[in-house]
Design an enzyme around this catalytic site. Structure first.
Site, PDB file in Angstrom:
ATOM      1  N   SER A  43       0.861  -1.181   0.000  1.00  0.00           N
ATOM      2  CA  SER A  43       0.000   0.000   0.000  1.00  0.00           C
ATOM      3  C   SER A  43       0.895   1.227   0.000  1.00  0.00           C
ATOM      4  O   SER A  43       2.081   1.151   0.373  1.00  0.00           O
ATOM      5  CB  SER A  43      -0.875  -0.016   1.265  1.00  0.00           C
ATOM      6  OG  SER A  43      -1.438   1.255   1.534  1.00  0.00           O
ATOM      7  N   TYR A  45      -1.553  -0.210  10.992  1.00  0.00           N
ATOM      8  CA  TYR A  45      -1.602  -0.513   9.555  1.00  0.00           C
ATOM      9  C   TYR A  45      -0.280  -0.152   8.888  1.00  0.00           C
ATOM     10  O   TYR A  45       0.270  -0.939   8.103  1.00  0.00           O
ATOM     11  CB  TYR A  45      -2.755   0.252   8.912  1.00  0.00           C
ATOM     12  CG  TYR A  45      -3.027  -0.130   7.478  1.00  0.00           C
ATOM     13  CD1 TYR A  45      -3.535  -1.378   7.158  1.00  0.00           C
ATOM     14  CD2 TYR A  45      -2.781   0.763   6.438  1.00  0.00           C
ATOM     15  CE1 TYR A  45      -3.795  -1.738   5.842  1.00  0.00           C
ATOM     16  CE2 TYR A  45      -3.039   0.417   5.118  1.00  0.00           C
ATOM     17  CZ  TYR A  45      -3.535  -0.838   4.827  1.00  0.00           C
ATOM     18  OH  TYR A  45      -3.784  -1.182   3.524  1.00  0.00           O
TER      19      TYR A  45
END
Length: 249
Positions: free
Chosen positions: A150, A163
């Site tokens: 990501s 995250y």
């Protein structure tokens, strides 16, 4: 892009988090290219629905319910893959580590169990799948591991510390595997994906400006791209951003 691809036709791929969102698009795109897919998802009903939908279009798909953070569950899955017969015949040509979760809270509000769960799914899960798949790939003399990273693996924003920690870890893990497994003819690629119009974002941020996001099919197409490189070529990392990406310059 549709139609069978000679580099994918007849191959077997496992996609974690494959029941919907980006995972579902990856399953669909690989299936349309002639591959068979193991749709692995924590929610067996989602995996089953996805596999059934694919089979209606002629794709060979098999649904499995698995918690990728559970070592025993992953071990059972690969023992099944290792047995001959059906869609889970004893070969695995590639795994796509796509399953991930997030918790959007300031660090002092993230309790220890929430942090642990994000870590276990996003980082320990890919390790478990790789740990189980690599012996099969080494025995075959080939294989491809695709890790969905990501833009959160490249820079940081507030209230997503768990995250970020896991996605930076996934990217480092991917490059370490690339260095380690090349001598065994196993390719490893990281897909650094920008924001997508998937439930992962839309369910948590209903007011998000969807014009800043991209169709997950575009990221799935990048997965197919890295998987279809000539045997002598590997792409260790590729970034796929929407034109209006807000998390990357």
């Amino acid at each position: 892009m549709s139609g069978n691809d000679p580099q994918l036709e007849g191959k077997r791929f496992l996609v974690s988090g494959g029941g919907g969102g980006l995972g579902g698009e990856i399953c669909r795109m690989l299936g349309e290219a002639g591959a068979s897919v193991i749709v692995a998802d924590l929610d067996l009903s989602r995996a089953t629905e996805c596999a059934a939908s694919l089979e209606q279009t002629g794709v060979k798909a098999h649904a499995v319910g698995v918690d990728v953070s559970d070592a025993q569950a992953v071990d059972r899955l690969f023992k099944e893959i290792g047995r001959a017969g059906g869609h889970l015949a004893g070969r695995i040509d590639g795994i796509i580590n796509n399953a991930a979760i997030d918790i959007t809270l300031p660090v002092e509000e993230v309790d220890t169990e929430q942090w642990r769960r994000v870590l276990m799914v996003n980082l320990y899960g890919p390790y478990l799948l790789v740990h189980a798949a690599v012996p099969l790939m080494k025995a075959q003399g080939s294989g491809h591991i695709v890790n969905i990273a990501s833009t959160a693996s490249k820079r940081a924003w507030p209230n997503a510390s768990a995250y970020h920690a896991t996605k930076w870890g996934v990217l480092g893990f991917s490059h370490a595997l690339h260095a380690e497994l090349r001598p065994h003819r196993i390719k490893v690629s990281a897909i650094v994906a920008g924001g997508m119009r998937t439930p992962f974002l839309l369910d948590r941020f209903p007011d998000i400006d969807t014009s800043t996001l991209q169709d997950p099919a575009n990221v799935a197409r990048a997965v197919r791209f890295v998987l279809t490189q000539p045997e002598e070529t590997v792409i260790p990392e590729v970034m796929v951003l929407p034109m209006k990406e807000t998390s990357w310059p």
